[in-house]
Write a protein that holds these residues in place. Structure first.
Motif, PDB file in Angstrom:
ATOM      1  N   ARG A 107       0.594  -1.239   0.057  1.00 23.44           N
ATOM      2  CA  ARG A 107      -0.139  -0.042  -0.106  1.00 23.44           C
ATOM      3  C   ARG A 107       0.795   1.188  -0.067  1.00 23.44           C
ATOM      4  N   ILE A 108       1.797   1.259   0.712  1.00 21.76           N
ATOM      5  CA  ILE A 108       2.885   2.434   0.780  1.00 21.76           C
ATOM      6  C   ILE A 108       3.356   2.542  -0.514  1.00 21.76           C
ATOM      7  N   ASN A 109       4.273   1.750  -0.921  1.00 23.34           N
ATOM      8  CA  ASN A 109       4.727   1.668  -2.404  1.00 23.34           C
ATOM      9  C   ASN A 109       3.846   2.274  -3.402  1.00 23.34           C
ATOM     10  N   GLU A 110       2.584   1.505  -3.310  1.00 24.51           N
ATOM     11  CA  GLU A 110       1.772   1.972  -4.533  1.00 24.51           C
ATOM     12  C   GLU A 110       1.386   3.445  -4.165  1.00 24.51           C
ATOM     13  N   HIS A 111       1.040   3.955  -3.225  1.00 23.15           N
ATOM     14  CA  HIS A 111       0.970   5.148  -2.923  1.00 23.15           C
ATOM     15  C   HIS A 111       1.804   6.221  -3.467  1.00 23.15           C
ATOM     16  N   TRP A 112       3.324   5.709  -3.339  1.00 24.75           N
ATOM     17  CA  TRP A 112       4.255   7.039  -4.016  1.00 24.75           C
ATOM     18  C   TRP A 112       4.429   6.641  -5.437  1.00 24.75           C
ATOM     19  N   MET A 113       4.051   5.303  -5.774  1.00 25.32           N
ATOM     20  CA  MET A 113       4.076   5.191  -7.461  1.00 25.32           C
ATOM     21  C   MET A 113       2.980   6.230  -8.006  1.00 25.32           C
TER      22      MET A 113
ATOM     23  N   GLY B  88      19.618   3.695  -4.068  1.00 22.95           N
ATOM     24  CA  GLY B  88      19.714   2.475  -4.176  1.00 22.95           C
ATOM     25  C   GLY B  88      20.607   2.229  -5.344  1.00 22.95           C
ATOM     26  N   PRO B  89      20.759   0.588  -5.762  1.00 19.49           N
ATOM     27  CA  PRO B  89      20.206  -0.297  -4.888  1.00 19.49           C
ATOM     28  C   PRO B  89      21.134  -0.766  -3.718  1.00 19.49           C
ATOM     29  N   ASN B  90      20.291  -1.369  -2.782  1.00 15.71           N
ATOM     30  CA  ASN B  90      21.221  -2.011  -1.425  1.00 15.71           C
ATOM     31  C   ASN B  90      21.346  -0.741  -0.590  1.00 15.71           C
ATOM     32  N   SER B  91      20.573   0.201  -0.545  1.00 14.17           N
ATOM     33  CA  SER B  91      20.997   1.075   0.649  1.00 14.17           C
ATOM     34  C   SER B  91      19.837   1.190   1.834  1.00 14.17           C
TER      35      SER B  91
ATOM     36  N   GLU C 133       1.805   8.968  -6.855  1.00 14.30           N
ATOM     37  CA  GLU C 133       2.590  10.313  -6.824  1.00 14.30           C
ATOM     38  C   GLU C 133       3.740  10.650  -7.550  1.00 14.30           C
ATOM     39  N   GLY C 134       3.982   9.624  -8.451  1.00 13.04           N
ATOM     40  CA  GLY C 134       5.095   9.737  -9.392  1.00 13.04           C
ATOM     41  C   GLY C 134       6.326   9.470  -9.032  1.00 13.04           C
ATOM     42  N   VAL C 135       6.736   8.686  -8.128  1.00 14.30           N
ATOM     43  CA  VAL C 135       7.936   7.928  -7.801  1.00 14.30           C
ATOM     44  C   VAL C 135       7.898   6.407  -8.387  1.00 14.30           C
ATOM     45  N   THR C 136       9.174   6.233  -9.170  1.00 16.60           N
ATOM     46  CA  THR C 136       9.451   4.921  -9.764  1.00 16.60           C
ATOM     47  C   THR C 136      10.295   3.837  -8.918  1.00 16.60           C
ATOM     48  N   PHE C 137       9.453   2.866  -8.759  1.00 18.02           N
ATOM     49  CA  PHE C 137      10.065   1.597  -8.018  1.00 18.02           C
ATOM     50  C   PHE C 137      10.435   0.587  -9.127  1.00 18.02           C
ATOM     51  N   GLN C 138      11.791   0.485  -9.348  1.00 20.69           N
ATOM     52  CA  GLN C 138      12.364  -0.708 -10.149  1.00 20.69           C
ATOM     53  C   GLN C 138      11.849  -1.967  -9.704  1.00 20.69           C
ATOM     54  N   ASP C 139      11.729  -2.339  -8.508  1.00 23.35           N
ATOM     55  CA  ASP C 139      11.091  -3.771  -8.140  1.00 23.35           C
ATOM     56  C   ASP C 139      10.619  -3.426  -6.705  1.00 23.35           C
ATOM     57  N   PRO C 140       9.024  -3.176  -6.587  1.00 26.42           N
ATOM     58  CA  PRO C 140       8.385  -2.592  -5.514  1.00 26.42           C
ATOM     59  C   PRO C 140       8.445  -3.692  -4.462  1.00 26.42           C
TER      60      PRO C 140
ATOM     61  N   ASP D 202       9.466  11.951  -9.595  1.00 28.91           N
ATOM     62  CA  ASP D 202      10.481  11.428 -10.464  1.00 28.91           C
ATOM     63  C   ASP D 202      11.808  10.974  -9.731  1.00 28.91           C
ATOM     64  N   THR D 203      11.737  10.637  -8.511  1.00 29.97           N
ATOM     65  CA  THR D 203      12.708   9.981  -7.689  1.00 29.97           C
ATOM     66  C   THR D 203      12.565   8.322  -8.210  1.00 29.97           C
ATOM     67  N   VAL D 204      13.628   7.837  -8.525  1.00 31.94           N
ATOM     68  CA  VAL D 204      13.914   6.412  -8.707  1.00 31.94           C
ATOM     69  C   VAL D 204      14.286   5.508  -7.445  1.00 31.94           C
ATOM     70  N   ILE D 205      13.553   4.647  -7.223  1.00 29.69           N
ATOM     71  CA  ILE D 205      14.111   3.554  -6.130  1.00 29.69           C
ATOM     72  C   ILE D 205      14.254   2.251  -6.515  1.00 29.69           C
ATOM     73  N   LEU D 206      15.679   2.034  -6.288  1.00 31.16           N
ATOM     74  CA  LEU D 206      16.140   0.734  -7.042  1.00 31.16           C
ATOM     75  C   LEU D 206      15.985  -0.422  -5.811  1.00 31.16           C
ATOM     76  N   PRO D 207      16.121  -1.706  -6.302  1.00 30.17           N
ATOM     77  CA  PRO D 207      15.945  -2.781  -5.424  1.00 30.17           C
ATOM     78  C   PRO D 207      16.656  -2.900  -4.127  1.00 30.17           C
ATOM     79  N   ASN D 208      16.200  -3.381  -3.287  1.00 24.16           N
ATOM     80  CA  ASN D 208      16.729  -3.648  -1.921  1.00 24.16           C
ATOM     81  C   ASN D 208      16.996  -2.281  -1.112  1.00 24.16           C
TER      82      ASN D 208
END
Length: 369
Positions: A160-166, A211-214, A168-175, A189-195
């Motif tokens: 639910r949290i990740n879908e809310h930000w998507m 990210g990733p891994n951050s 809002e215009g945030v990209t998740f490479q792997d939610p 337009d921020t990109v969140i990378l895996p892990n």
């Protein structure tokens, strides 16, 4: 029963729900309250239809479809146990009905427990109106009784949290592999990378790459920043700064506008000034670094003497050679340089060159051939 003395006479309706349903949403409870207010039923209850009863009581309806009873699983016959409409334990009671009938509850002869659900049978026997509202999302009524159910609830909340930000215009490479607290905020337009883990009161600006891994906790990150495979705790990154891979910003660290911190660097209670660079394998503790300074590989601020922490100041445009040891308290002037492998125990004036063990000021930069 224990709450009657505290609540009686204070409200027209009483909402009762379990404390182990973290997926319930405000809108669902609001809809239940509105149904209760509109109908003024003795009981307005929430139900769900699903195959896994999770130990919930069964909703028994009469020939006209009206609720006539709730039968707890422990008391259910095989025929009643086959019913798939379940009582999820969320009710809005008419307060007058509740306080009048609550003292009439008797312990179950089989288990010796008081069942609040017996109030439904009382209302039906008195032909008082009983309303129901079926939730459209069965997961909302998931109760937490095992660690398997806890993991499922946590995964649903994270989705639910990740879908809310998507949205809002945030990209998740792997939610599925990104973990955000509900208190985190992210710019468009921020990109969140895996892990990637964003925790606490972290704020991420617009057009960043994280990210990733951050792992980032209680940090403020400006626009157009980049964090690659790094750990940040209670730190600040100003606009256009970047860190990583494998960097560590500890409490009180600040990367100013356009600053760069490369792999295997660490900062604690220190500021890397605008445009300054700390490429790799370096440690800054209790240090202030001026704009456009360069911190060479292997530089260490020796800030702790075993009893107290001491500050290091590095001026604008200074160049700190590789493997320099800066024994605090010490100040490197603007435009000064240290030679590779130097151990600096005294201040270096602006525009000077110091090198050696211990380092000595050898010449002014303008005297270099």
């Amino acid at each position: 029963m224990q709450a009657q003395a505290a609540l009686e006479g204070r409200a027209r309706h009483v909402l009762v729900l379990y404390g182990d349903m973290p997926l319930l949403q405000r809108g669902t409870l609001q809809a239940l309250h509105e149904r209760a207010t509109a109908t003024d039923a003795a009981i307005t209850m929430m139900t769900v239809t699903r195959d896994d009863p999770q130990g919930f009581g069964r909703i028994v309806r009469d020939a006209s479809g009206q609720i006539s009873a709730i039968v707890e699983q422990a008391e259910a016959t095989p025929e009643i146990a086959a019913i798939r409409e379940l009582n999820v334990g969320i009710y809005t009671f008419n307060a007058a009905f509740l306080w009048m009938h609550l003292p009439q509850l008797q312990p179950s002869p089989r288990k010796g427990e008081y069942y609040l659900t017996d109030l439904v049978g009382m209302a039906a026997a008195e032909r008082l109106p009983i309303e129901s509202l079926q939730t459209s999302d069965p997961l909302e009524t998931l109760g937490i009784n095992t660690r398997v159910e806890l993991a499922l609830a946590a995964k649903t909340l994270q989705r639910r949290i990740n879908e809310h930000w998507m949205l809002e215009g945030v990209t998740f490479q792997d939610p599925e592999t990104c973990y955000l607290d509900s208190t985190v905020t992210i710019g468009r337009d921020t990109v969140i990378l895996p892990n990637t883990h964003l925790r606490g009161k972290t704020t991420v600006g617009a057009s960043c790459e994280i990210g990733p891994n951050s792992v980032i906790e209680n940090c403020t990150i400006g626009n157009r920043c980049r964090v690659t495979a790094s750990v940040l705790e209670e730190a600040v990154m100003e606009e256009g700064s970047n860190i990583g891979p494998f960097g560590h910003l500890r409490k009180g660290a600040r990367l100013c506008r356009g600053a760069h911190m490369g792999n295997f660097g660490e900062m604690k209670n220190s500021t890397l000034g605008p445009g300054a660079k700390m490429g790799h394998f370096s440690y800054l503790g209790d240090a202030i670094v001026g704009a456009d300074a360069n911190i060479g590989a292997g530089t260490i601020t020796c800030n702790f003497d075993g009893k107290r922490k001491h500050p290091t100041t590095i001026g604008e445009g200074a160049f700190i050679g590789s493997d320099t040891m800066l024994v605090a308290p010490v100040e490197i002037g603007a435009g000064a340089r240290t030679g590779a492998g130097s151990v600096v125990t005294h201040d270096v004036p602006p525009d000077s060159v110091a090198y050696g063990v211990p380092a000595r000021v050898r010449e002014k930069k303008d005297q270099e051939s």
